[in-house]
Design an enzyme around this catalytic site. Sequence first.
Site: not given
Length: 304
Positions: A222, A65-66, A94, A69, A279
Amino acid sequence: MHSIRMIYNPQADRGRSYQMVGDLHQLSSEWGGADWVGTVYPGHAEELALAAAQAGYETVVALGGDGTVHEIVNGLMQVEPSRRPRLGVVPIGSGNDFAGGIGVLRNPSSAMGRIFKDGQVKPIDVGNVKDASGRVEYWCNVLGIGFDAAINIHSRSVPLLHGFWMYFAATLLTILLKYERPQIELEIDGKKTTGRFLMLTLGNGTREGGGFRTTPDALMDDGSLDYLLVDPISRLRMMRLIPEVMQGTHGRFPEVHLGRFHTLHLTSDLALPIEADGEMFAPYAASVREVSVEILPHALQVIV
């Protein structure tokens, strides 16, 4: 040695993802193979990503999940740009908000196909955050200060839910139990302001918490970061805003301030909880009252 290092988190999605790993391993073998390794403890993915970069892998893939990463990004960012591997993501966690932000579908097999067969590589921006002690951490999707960091803390005490509904329940808990409105001094791109606030969310991506579109206009490539600043509103008013944040339409409310920036500095009269990509960068116990944030344009190459 293969050119791809797969780093998987067996505890992603509270352990539900582990059963997928075997099938995905077999799929990678059919498409040319990769070197696989699992994480064992918090922070391990960061160490593994750094080691993979130093060993010469061209691509490092986060299976989780995040949080997975986030750790891998922090490992890769310790390597000079000319030697920094590309990042791939297979979302089996999740929330998977970063994966959604770069357009990687929830289907893990489809995500694997992008890495091994038909994915394209694009550069994305990365943010960093530094506290008063000089501690620095990188983040690729969202940095939450105050209210949504408290949501992250409460989400860990919601045992029966996962994904969006876990974060939704944690949001309600935070409204009821931890509704602080600290006094802050805020400097955004050199412009200073002072006042109380409820929530400050900084976004490289558009969403967090499994689908809350906190910074709906953010773009990951960007060269700037977006912010959401919410004034000290009542609990009832915050309940009214929740469905708007889910749709990304909260910017029409006068208590909500959206904007774009490159550098930000904040000091607070209260200890601030801070989360980076889900986190905890600073729990309440860390007593962090001052942070600086800046953007690193096009710092990471990502397979999309």
